[in-house]
Design an enzyme around this catalytic site. Sequence first.
Site, PDB file in Angstrom:
ATOM      1  CD  GLU A  89     -11.704  -0.376  -4.176  1.00 28.82           C
ATOM      2  OE1 GLU A  89     -10.521  -0.326  -4.357  1.00 28.82           O
ATOM      3  OE2 GLU A  89     -12.263  -0.260  -3.183  1.00 28.82           O
ATOM      4  CB  SER A 107      -1.042   0.112   1.291  1.00 29.28           C
ATOM      5  OG  SER A 107      -0.190   0.107   2.351  1.00 29.28           O
ATOM      6  CG  HIS A 164     -10.038  -2.889   3.358  1.00 23.92           C
ATOM      7  ND1 HIS A 164      -9.864  -1.506   2.704  1.00 23.92           N
ATOM      8  CD2 HIS A 164      -9.609  -3.814   2.393  1.00 23.92           C
ATOM      9  CE1 HIS A 164      -9.782  -1.697   1.602  1.00 23.92           C
ATOM     10  NE2 HIS A 164      -9.463  -3.082   1.081  1.00 23.92           N
ATOM     11  CG  ASP A 201      -3.821  -3.065  -1.737  1.00 23.87           C
ATOM     12  OD1 ASP A 201      -3.936  -3.178  -0.477  1.00 23.87           O
ATOM     13  OD2 ASP A 201      -4.798  -3.202  -2.402  1.00 23.87           O
ATOM     14  CG  HIS A 202      -6.418   0.072  -1.378  1.00 22.20           C
ATOM     15  ND1 HIS A 202      -8.071   0.392  -1.751  1.00 22.20           N
ATOM     16  CD2 HIS A 202      -6.671  -1.305  -0.720  1.00 22.20           C
ATOM     17  CE1 HIS A 202      -8.449  -0.646  -1.511  1.00 22.20           C
ATOM     18  NE2 HIS A 202      -7.823  -1.405  -0.907  1.00 22.20           N
ATOM     19  CG  HIS A 212     -10.060  -4.937  -2.695  1.00 19.28           C
ATOM     20  ND1 HIS A 212      -8.843  -4.082  -2.320  1.00 19.28           N
ATOM     21  CD2 HIS A 212      -9.909  -5.114  -3.848  1.00 19.28           C
ATOM     22  CE1 HIS A 212      -8.117  -3.837  -3.496  1.00 19.28           C
ATOM     23  NE2 HIS A 212      -8.701  -4.261  -4.175  1.00 19.28           N
ATOM     24  N   GLY A 213     -10.578  -7.319   0.865  1.00 17.50           N
ATOM     25  CA  GLY A 213     -11.211  -7.447   2.465  1.00 17.50           C
ATOM     26  C   GLY A 213     -11.285  -9.077   2.355  1.00 17.50           C
TER      27      GLY A 213
HETATM   28  O1  G3H Z   1      -6.401  -4.227  -0.129  1.00 13.40           O
HETATM   29  C1  G3H Z   1      -6.225  -4.829   0.832  1.00 13.40           C
HETATM   30  C2  G3H Z   1      -7.188  -5.891   1.230  1.00 13.40           C
HETATM   31  O2  G3H Z   1      -8.514  -5.302   0.582  1.00 13.40           O
HETATM   32  C3  G3H Z   1      -7.017  -6.198   2.485  1.00 13.40           C
HETATM   33  O3  G3H Z   1      -8.388  -6.740   3.232  1.00 13.40           O
HETATM   34  O4  G3H Z   1      -7.140  -6.794   5.349  1.00 13.40           O
HETATM   35  O5  G3H Z   1      -9.570  -7.594   4.942  1.00 13.40           O
HETATM   36  O6  G3H Z   1      -7.661  -8.799   4.275  1.00 13.40           O
HETATM   37  P1  G3H Z   1      -7.997  -7.480   4.749  1.00 13.40           P
HETATM   38 ZN    ZN Z   2      -8.289  -3.612  -0.483  1.00 15.76          ZN
END
Ligand code: G3H
Ligand code: ZN
Length: 291
Positions: free
Chosen positions: A135, A49, A181, A83-84, A208-209
Amino acid sequence: MLVHIKDIVGKAQNSGYGIGAFNICNLESALGVAEAAVRAKSPAIIQVSESAIKYMGLKPITHIVSTIAKNIAAGVPIALHLDHGKSFDSIFECINAGFTSVHIDASDLPFDENVNLTKHVVEVAHARKVWVQGEVGAMPGGHGDKGKILKNIPIASVEEVIEFVKRTKVDTIAAAIGTAHGVYENEDVKINLLKEIKEKTKKPFVLHGGSGVADAKIKSAIKNGVNIINIGTDIKVAFCRALIDNCAKNSKEIDPRILLKPTIKAVEKVVYDKMKLFGSAGRVRIGEVET
Ligand code: G3H
Ligand code: ZN
């Protein structure tokens, strides 16, 4: 071996298994992911990130990941992804540093602004043969505590996702389909929404998440079109648990290596288990990756 993300995602799409995109923020977590990929004979996406880049520095993190990929993980394909990414500048720096994939997360902007910024990133990135993830539907949550209920998990509109992909020409798409997340009890995967997005966009889908989502839901998500599963919190939790426990047991220790070493194994175990769950374990025949 460091490869272009398209090589990893292309193979996974054709064979119907999921690829883990694992967030790292230091040497030990990078080693943990790489060692898991070797033990599992699995491809992997290592992602950072903007805050991880701020913590470690772009050049150090890029060289650490590429050196680990070329040496410790020489026999398995590893791709490096941003990422992001929020700002065009940080995305451009990652493209210049050699990332083969970048995520422009403009999902918190009004829809047309998200489209325009993403389109701009796509133009610049594609000129350098770099993939772009876009996204729709900002991901909620943060570093979730176990057992917590997250109120109001937003869900993306399928019409917006379809229009977004058409107008931006992103290579992979992330959309809010019920996860968050962090680790929350009410995380879900809206399978019908996922199927419709997949059918209408034909793009590799990024979930994600991924932490805190029940294994059965992850498997069903992969079966219905998820290609990449992002894992951040589960890695952070494993790392910190191992470090805190080890420090408590060795409170007089003065060698950082002794205190930090168990974190590598803790991350390796979490990531290995995810690779088995996603179906990417065993997909690399040793010697298949030209070194
Ligand atoms: O971009 C990173 C992921 O979306 C992290 O999600 O912390 O729920 O595994 P998480
Ligand atoms: Zn994410």
